[in-house]
Design an enzyme around this catalytic site. Structure first.
Site, PDB file in Angstrom:
ATOM      1  N   ASP A  12      -4.674   1.087   8.269  1.00  0.00           N
ATOM      2  CA  ASP A  12      -3.261   1.276   7.894  1.00  0.00           C
ATOM      3  C   ASP A  12      -3.132   1.261   6.361  1.00  0.00           C
ATOM      4  O   ASP A  12      -2.492   0.383   5.774  1.00  0.00           O
ATOM      5  CB  ASP A  12      -2.365   0.193   8.527  1.00  0.00           C
ATOM      6  CG  ASP A  12      -2.728  -1.224   8.093  1.00  0.00           C
ATOM      7  OD1 ASP A  12      -1.832  -2.101   8.153  1.00  0.00           O
ATOM      8  OD2 ASP A  12      -3.874  -1.461   7.661  1.00  0.00           O
ATOM      9  N   ASP A  17      -7.305  -1.228   2.703  1.00  0.00           N
ATOM     10  CA  ASP A  17      -7.825  -0.203   3.622  1.00  0.00           C
ATOM     11  C   ASP A  17      -8.403   0.968   2.828  1.00  0.00           C
ATOM     12  O   ASP A  17      -9.423   1.546   3.189  1.00  0.00           O
ATOM     13  CB  ASP A  17      -6.718   0.346   4.510  1.00  0.00           C
ATOM     14  CG  ASP A  17      -5.983  -0.702   5.301  1.00  0.00           C
ATOM     15  OD1 ASP A  17      -5.136  -1.396   4.714  1.00  0.00           O
ATOM     16  OD2 ASP A  17      -6.278  -0.836   6.495  1.00  0.00           O
ATOM     17  N   ASN A  41       0.822  -1.662   7.485  1.00  0.00           N
ATOM     18  CA  ASN A  41       1.278  -1.882   6.097  1.00  0.00           C
ATOM     19  C   ASN A  41       2.475  -0.987   5.756  1.00  0.00           C
ATOM     20  O   ASN A  41       3.344  -1.360   4.970  1.00  0.00           O
ATOM     21  CB  ASN A  41       0.141  -1.570   5.130  1.00  0.00           C
ATOM     22  CG  ASN A  41      -0.897  -2.669   5.093  1.00  0.00           C
ATOM     23  OD1 ASN A  41      -0.563  -3.860   5.211  1.00  0.00           O
ATOM     24  ND2 ASN A  41      -2.159  -2.290   4.977  1.00  0.00           N
ATOM     25  N   THR A 125      -8.872  -2.172  10.849  1.00  0.00           N
ATOM     26  CA  THR A 125      -8.439  -2.975   9.700  1.00  0.00           C
ATOM     27  C   THR A 125      -6.916  -3.011   9.588  1.00  0.00           C
ATOM     28  O   THR A 125      -6.362  -3.285   8.519  1.00  0.00           O
ATOM     29  CB  THR A 125      -9.028  -2.429   8.383  1.00  0.00           C
ATOM     30  OG1 THR A 125      -8.509  -1.098   8.164  1.00  0.00           O
ATOM     31  CG2 THR A 125     -10.540  -2.409   8.409  1.00  0.00           C
ATOM     32  N   ASN A 167      -2.198  -8.481  10.577  1.00  0.00           N
ATOM     33  CA  ASN A 167      -2.625  -7.482  11.570  1.00  0.00           C
ATOM     34  C   ASN A 167      -2.385  -7.967  13.002  1.00  0.00           C
ATOM     35  O   ASN A 167      -1.971  -7.201  13.871  1.00  0.00           O
ATOM     36  CB  ASN A 167      -4.101  -7.121  11.389  1.00  0.00           C
ATOM     37  CG  ASN A 167      -4.344  -6.284  10.153  1.00  0.00           C
ATOM     38  OD1 ASN A 167      -3.436  -5.617   9.651  1.00  0.00           O
ATOM     39  ND2 ASN A 167      -5.556  -6.345   9.625  1.00  0.00           N
ATOM     40  N   HIS A 239      -9.611  -7.672   1.897  1.00  0.00           N
ATOM     41  CA  HIS A 239      -9.712  -8.022   3.322  1.00  0.00           C
ATOM     42  C   HIS A 239     -10.521  -6.975   4.098  1.00  0.00           C
ATOM     43  O   HIS A 239     -11.521  -7.277   4.727  1.00  0.00           O
ATOM     44  CB  HIS A 239      -8.314  -8.107   3.942  1.00  0.00           C
ATOM     45  CG  HIS A 239      -7.354  -9.055   3.267  1.00  0.00           C
ATOM     46  ND1 HIS A 239      -7.488 -10.421   3.296  1.00  0.00           N
ATOM     47  CD2 HIS A 239      -6.230  -8.803   2.556  1.00  0.00           C
ATOM     48  CE1 HIS A 239      -6.489 -10.976   2.628  1.00  0.00           C
ATOM     49  NE2 HIS A 239      -5.713 -10.025   2.172  1.00  0.00           N
ATOM     50  N   ASP A 240     -10.063  -5.734   4.032  1.00  0.00           N
ATOM     51  CA  ASP A 240     -10.625  -4.701   4.912  1.00  0.00           C
ATOM     52  C   ASP A 240     -12.026  -4.246   4.521  1.00  0.00           C
ATOM     53  O   ASP A 240     -12.877  -4.046   5.406  1.00  0.00           O
ATOM     54  CB  ASP A 240      -9.665  -3.507   4.961  1.00  0.00           C
ATOM     55  CG  ASP A 240      -8.297  -3.906   5.500  1.00  0.00           C
ATOM     56  OD1 ASP A 240      -7.308  -3.265   5.146  1.00  0.00           O
ATOM     57  OD2 ASP A 240      -8.237  -4.889   6.263  1.00  0.00           O
TER      58      ASP A 240
HETATM   59  O1  RIB Z   1      -3.696  -9.706   6.461  1.00  0.00           O
HETATM   60  C1  RIB Z   1      -4.383  -8.712   5.750  1.00  0.00           C
HETATM   61  C2  RIB Z   1      -4.440  -7.438   6.535  1.00  0.00           C
HETATM   62  O2  RIB Z   1      -3.126  -6.947   6.755  1.00  0.00           O
HETATM   63  C3  RIB Z   1      -5.179  -6.316   5.796  1.00  0.00           C
HETATM   64  O3  RIB Z   1      -5.763  -5.457   6.725  1.00  0.00           O
HETATM   65  C4  RIB Z   1      -4.076  -5.614   5.075  1.00  0.00           C
HETATM   66  O4  RIB Z   1      -4.399  -4.248   4.797  1.00  0.00           O
HETATM   67  C5  RIB Z   1      -2.976  -5.687   6.094  1.00  0.00           C
HETATM   68  O5  RIB Z   1      -3.185  -4.629   7.028  1.00  0.00           O
HETATM   69 CA    CA Z   2      -5.198  -3.088   6.671  1.00  0.00          CA
END
Ligand code: RIB
Ligand code: CA
Length: 313
Positions: A12, A17, A41, A125, A167, A239-240
């Site tokens: 997203d 991402d 997102n 992700t 997510n 994160h991703d």
């Molecule tokens: O909490 C972080 C996640 O939520 C990541 O994947 C960020 O891109 C959002 O999608």
């Molecule tokens: Ca994401």
């Protein structure tokens, strides 16, 4: 070198991402069968456009299929406060050089898995809506999925509420379907991804690179400012990309086999991933939960991918 892994990235975009796309495209260890997009997102129109713009920026043409517009049950919650109105605020990105496929992301996932010569690794992700729908539409694909390496949840951390990670929070019912599917899962949660930071100094270093790195310097400055403002995090949490890195080089993470349950009914705790860290329930593990990371090893992968993207672009 191990055989390349056939991968579908479900995302997203979203700033982190976008970096996950760069990393997946640069990795010799990955054969990227396609990118599917989901609302999270930002709306799915925006996350799809963003995936296409990032691929255009790095000179890659990978199949992109547009996915779910909203969660299975809940109303869609987006994150413009983190990613901006476009979903990738902070830098100019090129107009897409190509469009998404006609088929829906869920149909793409099912067809690609059924048609693959080897089991496929899914790297979600974003919210798990597309993955859950694919498992419900075509239960047979479960045995042809090698592993689901997902960015989501947390054993002890949270972000969107005091109990949940974004997510999982956006589509907890989809997450429940995935965590109860019996498919091997690696959960790359906030416990490790909140430590997978590009520091302000590293972001400034990006600005001295080629056009791809300069673009991500602008994107990550915006994203880091939002994370500092909202969560007090200094730097850009990747994160991703950490979920993608875990497929390229599993040694970047230390995981524990643990039981994970998604909270569906709590008022304060909706979307929490209840991780049985001390195994008190005696329930069988259903996920490898990431609890520590090798930050230097991860960043080496990131720097190399960004340099390669600038050489190609
Ligand atoms: O909490 C972080 C996640 O939520 C990541 O994947 C960020 O891109 C959002 O999608
Ligand atoms: Ca994401």
């Amino acid at each position: 070198m191990e055989a390349t892994k056939k991968v579908i990235l479900d995302c997203d975009p979203g700033h982190d991402d976008a970096l996950a796309i760069v990393l997946a495209c640069a990795a010799e260890e990955i054969e990227l069968l396609g990118i599917t997009t989901v609302a999270g997102n930002q709306t799915v129109d925006k996350t799809t456009r963003n995936a296409l713009r990032v691929l255009t920026l790095i000179g890659m043409e990978v199949p992109v299929a547009r996915g779910a517009e909203r969660p299975l049950i809940r109303e869609l919650i987006t994150a413009p406060e983190v990613h901006g109105e476009s979903g990738l605020d902070g830098a100019e990105l090129p107009e897409p050089a190509f469009g998404p496929r006609e088929e829906h992301a869920v149909e793409f996932i099912v067809r690609a898995i059924r048609g693959s010569s080897a089991p496929v690794t899914l790297i979600p992700t974003g919210p798990l809506t597309n993955v859950a729908l694919a498992l419900r539409l075509a239960p047979d694909i479960a045995r042809r999925i090698e592993r689901i390496v997902l960015m989501g949840g947390a054993a002890r951390e949270s972000n969107v509420t005091p109990a949940a990670e974004f997510n999982i929070y956006v589509d907890p019912e989809a997450a429940h379907i995935v965590f109860t599917s019996g498919i091997p899962i690696t959960m790359v949660g906030l416990d490790v991804t909140n430590r997978a930071l590009f520091t302000p100094e590293e972001i400034a270093q990006l600005a001295r690179g080629g056009p791809v790195r300069r673009t991500f310097a602008g994107l990550l400055e915006f994203y880091a400012a939002a994370n500092e403002r909202l969560l007090g995090i200094r730097g850009a949490p990747l994160h991703d990309p950490l979920a993608v890195a875990a497929v390229i080089d599993p040694g970047v993470l230390a995981t524990e086999p643990l039981h994970v349950e998604v909270e569906l009914c709590g008022v304060q705790t909706r979307g929490a991933t209840v991780v049985d860290v001390y195994r008190v329930t005696r329930r069988p593990p259903n996920a490898e939960v990431a609890l520590a990371l090798d930050l230097a090893r991860f960043k080496e992968l990131m720097w190399r991918a960004l340099e390669r993207a600038d050489r190609r672009g």
